[in-house]
Design an enzyme around this catalytic site. Structure first.
Site, short mmCIF file in Angstrom:
data_model
loop_
_atom_site.label_atom_id
_atom_site.label_comp_id
_atom_site.label_asym_id
_atom_site.label_seq_id
_atom_site.Cartn_x
_atom_site.Cartn_y
_atom_site.Cartn_z
N ASP A 1 -1.74 6.58 6.22
CA ASP A 1 -1.74 5.15 6.57
C ASP A 1 -2.66 4.94 7.77
OD1 ASP A 1 -0.98 2.56 6.28
OD2 ASP A 1 1.07 2.82 7.03
N THR B 1 -5.99 -1.53 6.84
CA THR B 1 -6.06 -2.99 6.87
C THR B 1 -7.49 -3.40 7.20
OG1 THR B 1 -5.37 -2.80 9.18
CG2 THR B 1 -3.67 -3.40 7.59
N ARG C 1 6.49 -8.30 1.60
CA ARG C 1 7.42 -7.90 2.68
C ARG C 1 8.08 -9.14 3.27
NH1 ARG C 1 4.66 -4.37 6.29
NH2 ARG C 1 5.75 -2.66 5.29
N LYS D 1 0.84 -1.21 0.00
CA LYS D 1 0.00 0.00 0.00
C LYS D 1 0.87 1.27 0.00
CE LYS D 1 -2.28 -1.39 3.66
NZ LYS D 1 -1.58 -2.67 3.85
N THR D 2 1.90 1.27 0.87
CA THR D 2 2.78 2.44 0.90
C THR D 2 3.50 2.59 -0.44
OG1 THR D 2 3.14 1.96 3.24
CG2 THR D 2 4.66 3.50 2.23
N1 LIG Z 1 3.85 -5.47 -5.87
C1 LIG Z 1 5.07 -5.42 -5.35
N2 LIG Z 1 6.14 -5.65 -6.12
C2 LIG Z 1 7.40 -5.64 -5.59
N3 LIG Z 1 7.66 -5.37 -4.29
C3 LIG Z 1 6.61 -5.11 -3.49
C4 LIG Z 1 5.29 -5.12 -3.97
N4 LIG Z 1 4.45 -4.83 -2.96
C5 LIG Z 1 5.23 -4.66 -1.88
N5 LIG Z 1 6.53 -4.83 -2.19
C6 LIG Z 1 7.64 -4.72 -1.26
O1 LIG Z 1 7.20 -5.13 0.02
C7 LIG Z 1 7.63 -4.23 1.04
C8 LIG Z 1 6.43 -3.77 1.84
O2 LIG Z 1 5.57 -2.99 1.03
P1 LIG Z 1 4.75 -1.76 1.63
O3 LIG Z 1 5.53 -1.06 2.70
O4 LIG Z 1 4.31 -0.94 0.48
O5 LIG Z 1 3.53 -2.51 2.27
P2 LIG Z 1 2.27 -1.91 3.03
O6 LIG Z 1 1.06 -2.59 2.47
O7 LIG Z 1 2.28 -0.42 2.97
O8 LIG Z 1 2.51 -2.38 4.50
P3 LIG Z 1 1.97 -1.68 5.87
O9 LIG Z 1 0.49 -1.84 5.85
O10 LIG Z 1 2.65 -2.49 6.95
O11 LIG Z 1 2.43 -0.25 5.85
C9 LIG Z 1 8.35 -3.10 0.31
O12 LIG Z 1 9.74 -3.28 0.49
C10 LIG Z 1 8.09 -3.28 -1.14
O13 LIG Z 1 9.27 -3.12 -1.87
#
Ligand SMILES: Nc1ncnc2c1ncn2[C@@H]1O[C@H](COP(=O)(O)OP(=O)(O)OP(=O)(O)O)[C@@H](O)[C@H]1O
Length: 358
Positions: free
Chosen positions: A123, A172, A231, A78-79
């Protein structure tokens, strides 16, 4: 190691290699591994396609993109997507989170300092305070907020015009968002867990960025244990890289990946020590259930909440454990996964099973 003979009790406080939330090391490395454009973003085809349309259309009109709501489990990107939205729109991004905005004034300060077209990433948007949430409604819809000055009968609302901006909310728990807030997003995307083939691509991409040599089998071995979460895939890759460097020639193939993840106690389906302890107690001590949550928690030496909130969601998602009104029950897949045979009576007529604890 034979996990079935494991006798030591795991504690939930152990940092879990398979935890979906970011830890300190993740935060440091993730910036380097984040895809920078929609083209680089692996998987989530539907979301990618739809978002691509939304952003291209906005760019063609020379307008600010609609507000975007991203929902889905931690670690699914998401981030990363919010940063991609900013970069695709050639706009700056401001990052904050619901818990950081406890007063409407906190939000007003952020909103009033946004530049035109800026992306505001919020977030955990479901954890914002109520007054801030109400201020956000007007900001999203009319690009305006009323700042209240003073208290009681003398309080005055001073209207403040805002530049157009794009709010990207992440949650989430989309179900916890009040409908008026949800309705103000022009585009809502639900992010699903990733397929193993998609995670293999994530692993290959990250390996390249980390300068690690990995073959297709090695990537598949890591992807299969990553619980559908990029992740976790990236974290396991880093641990396997350590092992490959210290115990092998630095290159990652299937054998090295499997041996490394055995050391870290992440099994072929991505279950870790705690998950396996819960399943083993359920199968070996209670014949597969039904057993009450508290009894199960005592049996594994953990708090009730730890079993319920940390271990169970993944076991349920994997179809290894079911929550029933009579208690927790193991599925046939759980017996198969641990290589155990269900006792005769568990396969017999209904009503024959015992109920353990509450
Ligand atoms: N579709 C994707 N392709 C490649 N790498 C990804 C992808 N999605 C996530 N990642 C990798 O996974 C890691 C976590 O992603 P991210 O921080 O965006 O998740 P998030 O959903 O925001 O988590 P949170 O809810 O804990 O903040 C990052 O290092 C990112 O590089």
């Amino acid at each position: 190691m034979n996990w079935d003979d494991e006798t030591t009790t795991p504690t939930a406080a152990d940092a879990r290699l398979v935890a979906p939330a970011a830890d300190g090391e993740d935060s440091a490395v993730e910036a380097a591994l984040r895809p920078k454009s929609l083209d680089e973003f692996v998987g989530q085809e539907r979301v990618r396609q739809q978002l691509d349309l939304v952003l291209r259309a906005a760019r063609q009109r020379g307008a600010t993109a609609d507000h975007v709501l991203l929902s889905g489990a931690p670690g699914l990107g998401k981030t990363t997507l919010s940063m991609i939205i900013a970069s695709e729109m050639n706009a700056p991004i401001r990052i904050t989170s619901g818990p950081a905005i406890q007063h409407a004034g906190d939000l007003a300060a952020i909103l009033s300092s946004l530049q035109e077209g800026e992306v505001l990433f919020l977030d955990e948007i479901h954890r914002m305070s109520r007054p801030a949430e109400e201020m956000l409604y007007m900001a999203m819809e009319d690009f305006r907020v009323d700042v209240i000055v003073g208290k009681g009968p003398g309080a005055t609302a001073i209207p403040l015009e805002l530049p157009p901006f794009t709010l990207v909310g992440a949650t989430t728990r989309a179900g916890l968002l009040p409908p008026p807030l949800r309705d103000r997003f022009g585009f809502t995307a639900h992010m699903e867990f990733y397929e193993p083939a998609e995670l293999e691509r994530v692993v290959h991409r990250s390996a390249q960025l980390l300068d690690v040599v990995i073959d297709a089998d090695g990537a598949a071995e890591i992807a299969g244990r990553s619980r559908g979460t990029p992740r976790i895939a990236n974290r396991l890759l880093r641990r396997v890289r350590d092992y490959a460097q210290v115990e092998a020639d630095g290159r990652i193939g299937r054998k090295v990946a499997a041996a490394a993840l055995q050391v870290y106690e992440v099994d072929t389906r991505g279950l870790d020590r705690l998950d396996r302890a819960v399943l083993q107690a359920l199968l070996k001590l209670f014949g597969g259930g039904p057993v009450g949550l508290s009894t199960l928690a005592v049996a594994v030496g953990e708090e009730r909440e730890t079993v319920e909130e940390v271990a169970e969601p993944f076991l349920v998602r994997e179809g290894l454990l079911a929550r029933t009104p009579r208690g927790r029950v193991a599925t046939p897949a759980a017996w198969a996964h641990l290589g155990l045979t269900p006792p005769q009576q568990a396969q017999g007529a209904s009503g024959q099973q015992g109920l353990f604890g509450t």
